[in-house]
Design a protein around this motif. Structure first.
Motif, mmCIF file in Angstrom:
data_model
loop_
_atom_site.group_PDB
_atom_site.id
_atom_site.type_symbol
_atom_site.label_atom_id
_atom_site.label_comp_id
_atom_site.label_asym_id
_atom_site.label_seq_id
_atom_site.Cartn_x
_atom_site.Cartn_y
_atom_site.Cartn_z
ATOM 1 N N PHE A 38 -59.646 11.620 -4.114
ATOM 2 C CA PHE A 38 -59.845 10.196 -3.854
ATOM 3 C C PHE A 38 -58.566 9.533 -3.361
ATOM 4 N N CYS A 39 -58.716 8.685 -2.344
ATOM 5 C CA CYS A 39 -57.595 7.870 -1.901
ATOM 6 C C CYS A 39 -57.990 6.404 -1.979
ATOM 7 N N ASP A 40 -56.996 5.542 -1.969
ATOM 8 C CA ASP A 40 -57.246 4.107 -2.046
ATOM 9 C C ASP A 40 -57.573 3.569 -0.656
ATOM 10 N N VAL A 41 -57.872 2.279 -0.591
ATOM 11 C CA VAL A 41 -58.193 1.618 0.669
ATOM 12 C C VAL A 41 -57.238 0.448 0.881
ATOM 13 N N ASP A 42 -57.238 -0.064 2.080
ATOM 14 C CA ASP A 42 -56.393 -1.202 2.429
ATOM 15 C C ASP A 42 -56.883 -2.458 1.722
ATOM 16 N N SER A 43 -55.969 -3.262 1.216
ATOM 17 C CA SER A 43 -56.340 -4.443 0.432
ATOM 18 C C SER A 43 -56.931 -5.550 1.296
ATOM 19 N N THR A 100 -57.135 4.094 5.391
ATOM 20 C CA THR A 100 -56.143 4.073 6.460
ATOM 21 C C THR A 100 -55.448 5.424 6.540
ATOM 22 N N ILE A 101 -54.742 5.647 7.615
ATOM 23 C CA ILE A 101 -54.021 6.904 7.774
ATOM 24 C C ILE A 101 -52.946 7.046 6.704
ATOM 25 N N ASP A 102 -52.318 5.939 6.305
ATOM 26 C CA ASP A 102 -51.304 5.997 5.250
ATOM 27 C C ASP A 102 -51.921 6.388 3.915
ATOM 28 N N ASN A 103 -53.107 5.876 3.605
ATOM 29 C CA ASN A 103 -53.813 6.279 2.383
ATOM 30 C C ASN A 103 -54.035 7.787 2.375
ATOM 31 N N ILE A 104 -54.475 8.296 3.507
ATOM 32 C CA ILE A 104 -54.814 9.716 3.616
ATOM 33 C C ILE A 104 -53.599 10.609 3.447
ATOM 34 N N LYS A 110 -60.184 -22.508 0.380
ATOM 35 C CA LYS A 110 -60.509 -22.046 -0.978
ATOM 36 C C LYS A 110 -59.898 -20.676 -1.282
ATOM 37 N N GLU A 111 -58.873 -20.326 -0.512
ATOM 38 C CA GLU A 111 -58.288 -18.990 -0.650
ATOM 39 C C GLU A 111 -57.599 -18.771 -1.989
ATOM 40 N N GLU A 112 -57.332 -19.853 -2.740
ATOM 41 C CA GLU A 112 -56.751 -19.660 -4.074
ATOM 42 C C GLU A 112 -57.801 -19.155 -5.065
ATOM 43 N N LEU A 113 -59.066 -19.290 -4.697
ATOM 44 C CA LEU A 113 -60.164 -18.853 -5.564
ATOM 45 C C LEU A 113 -60.745 -17.502 -5.142
ATOM 46 N N ILE A 114 -60.815 -17.259 -3.824
ATOM 47 C CA ILE A 114 -61.437 -16.038 -3.319
ATOM 48 C C ILE A 114 -60.654 -15.480 -2.139
ATOM 49 N N GLN A 115 -60.709 -14.171 -2.009
ATOM 50 C CA GLN A 115 -60.214 -13.505 -0.809
ATOM 51 C C GLN A 115 -61.375 -13.354 0.152
ATOM 52 N N LEU A 116 -61.202 -13.846 1.356
ATOM 53 C CA LEU A 116 -62.243 -13.757 2.379
ATOM 54 C C LEU A 116 -62.075 -12.477 3.190
ATOM 55 N N PRO A 117 -63.140 -11.989 3.813
ATOM 56 C CA PRO A 117 -63.000 -10.808 4.672
ATOM 57 C C PRO A 117 -62.183 -11.136 5.908
ATOM 58 N N LEU A 118 -61.505 -10.124 6.441
ATOM 59 C CA LEU A 118 -60.765 -10.317 7.686
ATOM 60 C C LEU A 118 -61.734 -10.641 8.818
ATOM 61 N N LYS A 119 -61.322 -11.557 9.687
ATOM 62 C CA LYS A 119 -62.132 -11.839 10.873
ATOM 63 C C LYS A 119 -61.981 -10.729 11.910
ATOM 64 N N ASP A 170 -55.369 10.951 -14.059
ATOM 65 C CA ASP A 170 -54.590 9.728 -13.872
ATOM 66 C C ASP A 170 -54.620 9.317 -12.400
ATOM 67 N N TYR A 171 -55.577 8.477 -12.039
ATOM 68 C CA TYR A 171 -55.690 8.000 -10.668
ATOM 69 C C TYR A 171 -54.934 6.681 -10.514
ATOM 70 N N ASP A 172 -54.259 6.532 -9.387
ATOM 71 C CA ASP A 172 -53.564 5.288 -9.082
ATOM 72 C C ASP A 172 -54.205 4.680 -7.833
ATOM 73 N N LEU A 173 -55.317 3.987 -8.033
ATOM 74 C CA LEU A 173 -56.096 3.425 -6.933
ATOM 75 C C LEU A 173 -56.397 1.952 -7.224
ATOM 76 N N PRO A 174 -55.360 1.127 -7.279
ATOM 77 C CA PRO A 174 -55.531 -0.264 -7.734
ATOM 78 C C PRO A 174 -56.408 -1.120 -6.839
ATOM 79 N N VAL A 175 -56.365 -0.894 -5.534
ATOM 80 C CA VAL A 175 -57.180 -1.722 -4.630
ATOM 81 C C VAL A 175 -58.663 -1.441 -4.841
ATOM 82 N N SER A 176 -59.017 -0.156 -4.907
ATOM 83 C CA SER A 176 -60.417 0.203 -5.132
ATOM 84 C C SER A 176 -60.926 -0.371 -6.448
ATOM 85 N N GLU A 177 -60.085 -0.318 -7.480
ATOM 86 C CA GLU A 177 -60.505 -0.824 -8.794
ATOM 87 C C GLU A 177 -60.649 -2.340 -8.779
#
Length: 371
Positions: free
Chosen positions: A97-102, A108-112, A262-271, A328-335
């Protein structure tokens, strides 16, 4: 209830199905299926396409063709649907398992690169929620390192990377045509490839390894066929793809406008991610405050708004044995995405006034739960 999605079936779609019925083209060997395969292959820039009963078995078939063995490793994002993991597990190979971009929520290639070893035999690249992964960089890396690339484009119908369609990368790519996809056959899937060998093998896999002499089989394969009725619907749906994406983009952009500030409440998807515009297969948001998502979903449900939580990370799935769970997985973005993400109603059934009601209800509920 404002449903999170509804299938968009036009009169022409229904007429296409009726015509198939009138011609008795209902089986998995009817001309409708071959026609659908050819239209998909031509649309998405592949030499071959094999229609299957759903997207999960498309992934299963793709990995069964690779002849992976115990000890072989397959890198895949933890933030994706369980079908991706199941297909790897059933080969006997080891999922890595690898993580994903936040920001893009994609591999991403760096994750891989953090997880590649001498045992890495394949990489599963998944495009998630309307934006593509680093497809060009990942494909180049795989070619340079003799690693097989499988592309899961189930959520990326019509998405492009530098004028090249998702579904055209890697040795094998897969589609799902489930009811909530931009092209739907109700249930259904497709394997796409430029390899004649993979094309031939996939056709054997989906059809019980029928060959000559008939009823004498070399392998214990499956019946993964798509019906002619489904294929007739899919053929018609391809004609609606550009219109569907245009509408989804308009709705996604309107949500972006409504949630502005409202970005202090939610993260919106990238356009946009690099040169690819978000086509908003879904409109997802990530809550900035931990621990309130389930209460928020219930609150919105009481107001008549259906939502869906994001994928739960694969490395945390209950189906794993205890020894794997203890790794011991270190995948904070996925979590974080798995714990705090949800997506909102989108589609032909959601008017601007409903989007306004959904937005206002979501923000008010978050504020109430945050106090």
């Amino acid at each position: 209830m404002i449903q999170v999605f509804q299938p968009n079936l036009t009169f022409k779609d229904k007429l296409a199905v009726y015509r198939a019925l009138l011609k008795n083209n209902i089986s998995g060997t009817s001309p409708e299926v071959k026609d659908f395969e050819n239209k998909i292959a031509n649309k998405f820039g592949r030499k071959h396409a094999v229609a299957l009963s759903n997207g999960s078995v498309a992934l299963d078939s793709a990995f069964q063709m690779l002849n992976l063995k115990k000890g072989d490793e397959v890198i895949l994002p933890s933030f994706t649907i369980i079908s991706c993991l199941s297909a790897v597990i059933r080969t006997g190979a080891t999922p890595v398992f690898c993580d994903v971009d936040s920001d893009s929520w994609n591999i991403t290639i760096d994750n891989i690169k953090q997880h590649v070893t001498d045992n890495t035999k394949a990489i599963l690249m998944v495009h998630t929620y309307g934006l593509p992964a680093d497809a060009i960089e990942i494909q180049n890396f795989c070619e340079e390192n003799n690693i097989i690339l499988i592309e899961d484009a189930a959520e990326a119908h019509g998405q492009k990377i530098d004028d090249r369609f998702c579904g055209s990368f890697g040795e094998i790519s897969t589609f799902s045509f489930y009811a909530n996809k931009h092209i739907t056959t109700g249930e259904g899937g497709m394997v796409l490839t430029d390899s004649e060998e993979f094309d031939s093998l996939c056709r054997q896999i989906r059809n019980l390894d029928f060959s000559l002499p008939r009823f004498q089989h070399e392998n214990f394969f499956w019946n993964y066929r798509m019906s002619g009725i489904q294929a007739a619907l899919g053929k018609s749906q391809i004609n609606n793809l550009d219109k569907t994406i245009k509408q989804k983009k308009q709705q996604g952009n309107y949500y972006q406008e409504l949630f502005s500030g409202k970005e202090e409440l939610i993260q919106l998807p990238l356009k946009k991610f690099k040169n690819s515009e978000n086509h908003y297969w879904v409109f997802g948001v990530v809550l900035k405050k931990n621990g309130i998502r389930e209460k928020l979903i219930s609150s919105l449900d009481e107001k008549g708004i259906e939502t869906r939580p994001f994928f739960w990370p694969l490395h945390l799935q209950n189906a794993f044995s205890d020894d794997i769970k203890k790794k011991d997985y270190d995948l904070p973005v996925s979590e974080n995405l798995g714990a705090n993400g949800l997506y909102l109603p989108l589609g032909n059934h959601v008017s601007k006034s409903k989007q306004e009601f959904i937005t206002e209800s979501l923000i008010n509920s978050i504020l109430k739960l945050s106090n």
